[in-house]
Write an enzyme that holds these catalytic residues in place. Structure first.
Site, PDB file in Angstrom:
ATOM      1  N   HIS A  60      58.333 -30.530  43.674  1.00  0.00           N
ATOM      2  CA  HIS A  60      57.490 -29.764  42.748  1.00  0.00           C
ATOM      3  C   HIS A  60      57.308 -30.589  41.464  1.00  0.00           C
ATOM      4  O   HIS A  60      58.230 -31.258  41.023  1.00  0.00           O
ATOM      5  CB  HIS A  60      58.128 -28.413  42.438  1.00  0.00           C
ATOM      6  CG  HIS A  60      57.188 -27.499  41.711  1.00  0.00           C
ATOM      7  ND1 HIS A  60      56.960 -27.606  40.365  1.00  0.00           N
ATOM      8  CD2 HIS A  60      56.379 -26.509  42.161  1.00  0.00           C
ATOM      9  CE1 HIS A  60      56.052 -26.697  40.012  1.00  0.00           C
ATOM     10  NE2 HIS A  60      55.684 -26.027  41.078  1.00  0.00           N
ATOM     11  N   GLY A 114      50.092 -23.429  35.927  1.00  0.00           N
ATOM     12  CA  GLY A 114      50.482 -22.587  34.800  1.00  0.00           C
ATOM     13  C   GLY A 114      49.553 -22.702  33.603  1.00  0.00           C
ATOM     14  O   GLY A 114      49.863 -22.225  32.524  1.00  0.00           O
ATOM     15  N   GLU A 117      49.107 -29.738  44.497  1.00  0.00           N
ATOM     16  CA  GLU A 117      49.126 -29.031  43.210  1.00  0.00           C
ATOM     17  C   GLU A 117      48.775 -30.000  42.085  1.00  0.00           C
ATOM     18  O   GLU A 117      49.655 -30.709  41.583  1.00  0.00           O
ATOM     19  CB  GLU A 117      50.524 -28.457  42.948  1.00  0.00           C
ATOM     20  CG  GLU A 117      50.979 -27.439  43.954  1.00  0.00           C
ATOM     21  CD  GLU A 117      52.016 -26.506  43.371  1.00  0.00           C
ATOM     22  OE1 GLU A 117      51.777 -25.297  43.379  1.00  0.00           O
ATOM     23  OE2 GLU A 117      53.051 -26.994  42.871  1.00  0.00           O
ATOM     24  N   GLU A 124      57.338 -29.814  38.467  1.00  0.00           N
ATOM     25  CA  GLU A 124      58.299 -29.522  37.397  1.00  0.00           C
ATOM     26  C   GLU A 124      59.627 -30.223  37.660  1.00  0.00           C
ATOM     27  O   GLU A 124      60.304 -30.649  36.722  1.00  0.00           O
ATOM     28  CB  GLU A 124      58.472 -27.997  37.254  1.00  0.00           C
ATOM     29  CG  GLU A 124      57.243 -27.385  36.594  1.00  0.00           C
ATOM     30  CD  GLU A 124      56.964 -25.937  36.960  1.00  0.00           C
ATOM     31  OE1 GLU A 124      57.849 -25.259  37.512  1.00  0.00           O
ATOM     32  OE2 GLU A 124      55.834 -25.486  36.693  1.00  0.00           O
ATOM     33  N   ASN A 135      56.582 -18.957  44.377  1.00  0.00           N
ATOM     34  CA  ASN A 135      57.621 -19.732  43.708  1.00  0.00           C
ATOM     35  C   ASN A 135      57.987 -18.995  42.430  1.00  0.00           C
ATOM     36  O   ASN A 135      57.219 -18.985  41.476  1.00  0.00           O
ATOM     37  CB  ASN A 135      57.057 -21.146  43.409  1.00  0.00           C
ATOM     38  CG  ASN A 135      57.984 -21.967  42.535  1.00  0.00           C
ATOM     39  OD1 ASN A 135      59.143 -21.614  42.331  1.00  0.00           O
ATOM     40  ND2 ASN A 135      57.471 -23.081  42.031  1.00  0.00           N
ATOM     41  N   GLY A 184      52.784 -19.593  41.584  1.00  0.00           N
ATOM     42  CA  GLY A 184      53.808 -19.329  40.584  1.00  0.00           C
ATOM     43  C   GLY A 184      53.569 -17.969  39.944  1.00  0.00           C
ATOM     44  O   GLY A 184      53.967 -16.924  40.463  1.00  0.00           O
ATOM     45  N   GLY A 185      52.870 -17.968  38.831  1.00  0.00           N
ATOM     46  CA  GLY A 185      52.673 -16.765  38.010  1.00  0.00           C
ATOM     47  C   GLY A 185      52.272 -15.516  38.782  1.00  0.00           C
ATOM     48  O   GLY A 185      52.875 -14.458  38.611  1.00  0.00           O
ATOM     49  N   SER A 220      47.556 -22.206  39.326  1.00  0.00           N
ATOM     50  CA  SER A 220      46.763 -21.089  38.769  1.00  0.00           C
ATOM     51  C   SER A 220      46.002 -20.298  39.825  1.00  0.00           C
ATOM     52  O   SER A 220      44.883 -19.839  39.583  1.00  0.00           O
ATOM     53  CB  SER A 220      45.820 -21.583  37.667  1.00  0.00           C
ATOM     54  OG  SER A 220      46.560 -22.120  36.593  1.00  0.00           O
ATOM     55  N   LYS A 245      60.213 -19.651  40.343  1.00  0.00           N
ATOM     56  CA  LYS A 245      60.660 -20.550  39.274  1.00  0.00           C
ATOM     57  C   LYS A 245      61.926 -19.979  38.590  1.00  0.00           C
ATOM     58  O   LYS A 245      62.758 -19.392  39.250  1.00  0.00           O
ATOM     59  CB  LYS A 245      59.526 -20.803  38.271  1.00  0.00           C
ATOM     60  CG  LYS A 245      58.263 -21.318  38.969  1.00  0.00           C
ATOM     61  CD  LYS A 245      57.230 -21.842  38.023  1.00  0.00           C
ATOM     62  CE  LYS A 245      56.036 -22.342  38.822  1.00  0.00           C
ATOM     63  NZ  LYS A 245      55.022 -22.988  37.991  1.00  0.00           N
TER      64      LYS A 245
END
Ligand code: PGA
Length: 256
Positions: free
Chosen positions: A94, A172, A166, A96, A9, A234-235, A213, A11
């Site tokens: 999600h 994150g 999640e 967010e 993702n 993500g990251g 994470s 983002k």
């Protein structure tokens, strides 16, 4: 056997140019791991170009959200019809989007049904907040989100849905849930909810990812758990070396 699924993702990262360059860099690196479903989710603005760059490759493209109507006066929104032919998957629910765009369970359910109606495969994210986790409400919250998101989704469509657990406190933050905790929620709460809704054989066929994470250092811990079928990342999906390593570890652990 459920096929492991790793979705990156991206983002609100990477410009159009950067997204296309990155997709081109990733494609050959991920190519050898065909036992894993590999998905990238760029921003809307890069979706068509990334889909084009990955044409003919085995790496699939996902959108990061979708509206529930086929078209209409909804300024700034993207309809499921517009994603057809560009994206095979779409992230829905999600945390967010739930938090910053005020998406409710009811809205998420509408989006899931709309995505399915137009041939997109939803990756539906659920997860509890830190306060809910500390109050021991994880199962209740996550089970409720799964039921709400799947409200009105018939059994035949469950082959087209992926779920992602999640915990919001792990996204994150660098604070990941342990493999065992994630496996308990996925295998216990989420799959048990699916058994209740659709019966054992369908529940056992649905892919359920962990997200929050995830990085190369903790990937094997997740992928060695029997109920965790992959990761929503993500990251660590933003760099070619770390994302490739995650896919490699998934192939290795799930191939054992
Ligand atoms: P993270 O994000 O891997 O950066 O924690 C996961 C996600 O939001 O899907």
């Amino acid at each position: 056997m459920r096929k492991p699924v790793i979705a990156g993702n991206w983002k609100m990262y990477k410009t159009l140019r950067e997204s296309v360059d990155f997709a081109r860099e990733l494609a050959p690196l991920l190519a050898p791991f065909s036992s894993v479903e590999r998905i990238v989710c760029p921003t809307y603005i890069a979706l068509a170009a990334v889909a084009d760059a990955l044409k003919g490759m085995e790496i699939k493209v996902g959108a990061q959200n979708v509206h529930w109507e086929a078209q209409g006066a909804f300024t700034s929104q993207i309809a499921p019809t517009m994603l057809q032919g560009l994206a095979e998957y779409v992230l829905i629910g999600h945390s967010e989007s739930r938090a910053y765009l005020a998406e409710t369970d009811e809205l998420i359910s509408k989006k899931v049904k709309a995505a399915l109606a137009y041939g997109l495969k939803p990756i539906v994210a659920v997860g509890e907040s830190l306060g809910q986790y500390e109050a021991g409400q994880t199962s209740q919250v996550v089970g409720g989100q799964v039921r709400a998101a799947l409200n009105g989704v018939d059994a035949a469509n469950m082959a087209n849905i992926i779920l992602a657990y999640e915990p919001i406190w792990a996204i994150g933050t660098g604070k990941n849930a342990s493999g065992q905790l994630a496996n308990n929620i996925i295998g216990g709460t989420i799959r048990a909810t699916l058994v209740d809704l659709y019966g054992r054989s369908i529940a056992d066929s649905v892919g359920i990812q962990y997200g929050g994470s995830v990085k190369p250092e903790n990937m094997a811990e997740y992928m060695s758990q029997p109920d965790i079928d992959g990761a929503l990342v993500g990251g660590a999906s933003l760099k070619a070396d770390t994302f490739t390593e995650l896919v490699r570890i998934a192939a290795q652990e799930k191939g054992k």
